[in-house]
Scaffold this motif. Structure first.
Motif, PDB file in Angstrom:
ATOM      1  N   ILE A   1      96.492-124.594 -81.693  1.00  0.00           N
ATOM      2  CA  ILE A   1      95.869-125.707 -80.949  1.00  0.00           C
ATOM      3  C   ILE A   1      94.591-125.320 -80.184  1.00  0.00           C
ATOM      4  CG2 ILE A   1      97.953-127.115 -80.850  1.00  0.00           C
ATOM      5  CD1 ILE A   1      98.361-126.251 -77.953  1.00  0.00           C
TER       6      ILE A   1
ATOM      7  N   TYR B   1      95.476-131.917 -85.426  1.00  0.00           N
ATOM      8  CA  TYR B   1      96.019-130.632 -85.870  1.00  0.00           C
ATOM      9  C   TYR B   1      96.972-130.804 -87.049  1.00  0.00           C
ATOM     10  CZ  TYR B   1      94.154-129.089 -81.426  1.00  0.00           C
ATOM     11  OH  TYR B   1      93.310-128.818 -80.384  1.00  0.00           O
TER      12      TYR B   1
ATOM     13  N   SER C   1      97.291-125.627 -86.273  1.00  0.00           N
ATOM     14  CA  SER C   1      95.880-125.298 -86.175  1.00  0.00           C
ATOM     15  C   SER C   1      95.058-126.542 -86.510  1.00  0.00           C
ATOM     16  CB  SER C   1      95.528-124.161 -87.144  1.00  0.00           C
ATOM     17  OG  SER C   1      96.385-123.052 -86.946  1.00  0.00           O
ATOM     18  N   MET C   2      93.755-126.465 -86.306  1.00  0.00           N
ATOM     19  CA  MET C   2      92.913-127.614 -86.611  1.00  0.00           C
ATOM     20  C   MET C   2      93.095-128.053 -88.055  1.00  0.00           C
ATOM     21  SD  MET C   2      89.312-126.734 -84.789  1.00  0.00           S
ATOM     22  CE  MET C   2      89.240-126.006 -83.155  1.00  0.00           C
TER      23      MET C   2
END
Length: 478
Positions: free
Chosen positions: A96, A394, A400-401
């Motif tokens: 994040i 996310y 994660s992105m």
């Protein structure tokens, strides 16, 4: 003459029947004594239960092990700093991250003695130890109050001389993670602050104070990297690395006892046999599945910002995840799965300073987000953020992105291209295709789910007293 005492009958609730039906199958006893198959079943079940709990407890230190591995890829500890000079790109698999600050990370190793940190002004961050416990804030919420300062990190048991004029920090572990952030300038450019941070940051062993070695700065933005723990057998090897590298007194006996019951013990090799290896492998899968349920379908209603809302905090129980003297195990597990670190500034209500986070994993109807569908978020006017606000999307797999054709999976109030309605409100659109009316679009991917975080930097009183409310994300056509 021999007399025999009359036996006292076994009352209900003390003894056990000869056969009992349980979720692990039938268990059989002779007058309370388990037979061999029952014993094997119970021991396998006990080891599996402990392994799942050890996985949840181990998320925090394995977060640190994953971060340490990523940082040491860029250079040795103490004198290397990774800086996302061009901001964090979606190609970085890390928990994040945001697209609005330049992250600056170092791994600090105290095995060779105290380490001096010269922290630049205006940054925001802190230090976590190798068990992912907060040690101290630095920068805006630290002792230097954002004016820059010198810190000396001292290894466990050190009793040597220390310099005057420094903030002395005594973490309980040898390995420690230093993390702080620089911010964009008024034009949305990260580079002026990055260059200032590079000019003012120094790290070196105290013994090298007379002639410190040069710092090595690595621009981490262009390079793909992974700093997320694995959910397979490698997890246990990484946990063992942390246990071996730190003194036993640095952690609590119950946690270490849970690890030791699986063969992960300080000073001893981790060599599970075939039976235990199979149990540990399955436990990682069940543990990962469990923490996904905890994170995406969090059960504690008090974590939600508003009644019947999807938006919730990640910090139920504060940064230590405690309430009335009890640890909130679910709250701790989900934040280490999602975020990987914590500190008081993230959890405290600091009006006008620090940051606050609202997480949403489902839409206004309580359904998971579908990357093939379109959604919208109406951000009311007068967002209570002293500095800026942002919305990021996310990947539910990696936390994660989300990787799409867009450069950034985000919308922030810092963007010159932000489309603002006449009343000062902002509409953010999510979906695989842009909306009919251009602007404020975050692309999603068909076949993938996603979640989002709404961030406020410098949150104001209206956020805390809830006189300003963030609506839920609405599916298109609702």
């Amino acid at each position: 003459m021999t007399t025999h005492a009359t036996p006292v009958p076994v009352t209900n609730g003390i003894g056990i029947p000869d056969t009992v039906q349980t979720r692990v199958g039938p268990l059989r006893f002779f007058d309370g004594f388990p037979d061999d198959p029952t014993t094997r079943t119970l021991f396998d079940n006990l080891d599996f239960q402990r392994a799942v709990q050890a996985y949840l407890l181990g998320l925090a230190p394995v977060d640190m092990a994953a971060m340490r591995k990523a940082l040491l890829h860029w250079g040795p500890p103490n004198t290397t700093m990774a800086i996302w000079e061009d901001l964090v790109r979606p190609r970085f698999i890390g928990l994040i991250y945001n697209t609005s600050t330049s992250y600056c990370y170092s791994w600090i190793d105290l095995h060779d003695g105290p380490v001096v940190l010269e922290v630049p002004a205006r940054v925001y961050g802190g230090i976590d130890d190798n068990w992912c416990r907060w040690v101290i804030d630095v920068g805006q919420t630290g002792p230097d109050r954002g004016e820059g300062g010198k810190y000396v990190l001292v290894p466990p048991g050190y009793d040597g001389d220390l310099p005057d004029g420094c903030t002395v920090v005594r973490p309980r572990t040898y390995g420690n993670w230093l993390a702080y952030r620089g911010f964009l300038d008024e034009h949305g450019d990260p580079h002026p602050e990055v260059e200032r941070i590079k000019a003012e940051s120094r790290q070196y062993l105290l013994s090298q104070s007379a002639d410190p070695p040069p710092m090595r700065f690595v621009n981490a933005s262009p390079e793909p990297a992974v700093a997320v723990p694995p959910a397979d057998f490698r997890f246990w090897n990484m946990l063992s690395e942390v246990v071996q590298s730190e003194p036993p007194e640095s952690a609590d006996p119950l946690t270490l006892g849970m690890f030791a019951s699986l063969g992960i013990e300080h000073g001893k090799p981790f060599e599970p046999d075939a039976r235990m290896r199979a149990i540990l492998t399955e436990a990682v899968t069940v543990g990962d599945a469990t923490v996904r349920a905890l994170s995406f379908r969090f059960r504690q209603k008090e974590a939600y910002y508003y009644p019947d809302s999807a938006w919730r905090t990640g910090y139920l129980g504060g940064y230590q995840f405690q309430e009335d003297g009890a640890s909130l195990l679910d709250s701790a597990a989900q934040i280490y799965f999602l975020g990987g670190a914590t500190n008081p500034g993230m959890a405290a209500n600091l009006v006008g300073r620090g940051s606050k986070y609202a997480l949403a994993f489902v839409d206004a109807d309580g359904a998971q987000f579908d990357g093939a569908r379109s959604y919208s978020l109406h951000v009311p006017p007068n967002v209570p953020a002293n500095n800026f606000w942002s919305v990021l999307v996310y990947d539910t797999q990696t936390r994660s992105m989300l990787q799409t054709d867009q450069e950034w999976p985000s919308v922030t109030s810092q963007e010159d291209s932000l489309v603002v309605n006449t009343d000062g409100s902002v509409d953010v659109h999510f979906g695989p295709e842009p909306p009919a009316k251009p602007g404020n679009w975050i692309q999603t991917v068909a076949g993938k789910s996603w979640f989002t975080i709404f961030r406020l930097y410098g949150p104001l009183e209206a956020w805390f007293d809830k006189t300003w409310r963030l609506p839920d994300i609405e599916p298109a056509g609702r």
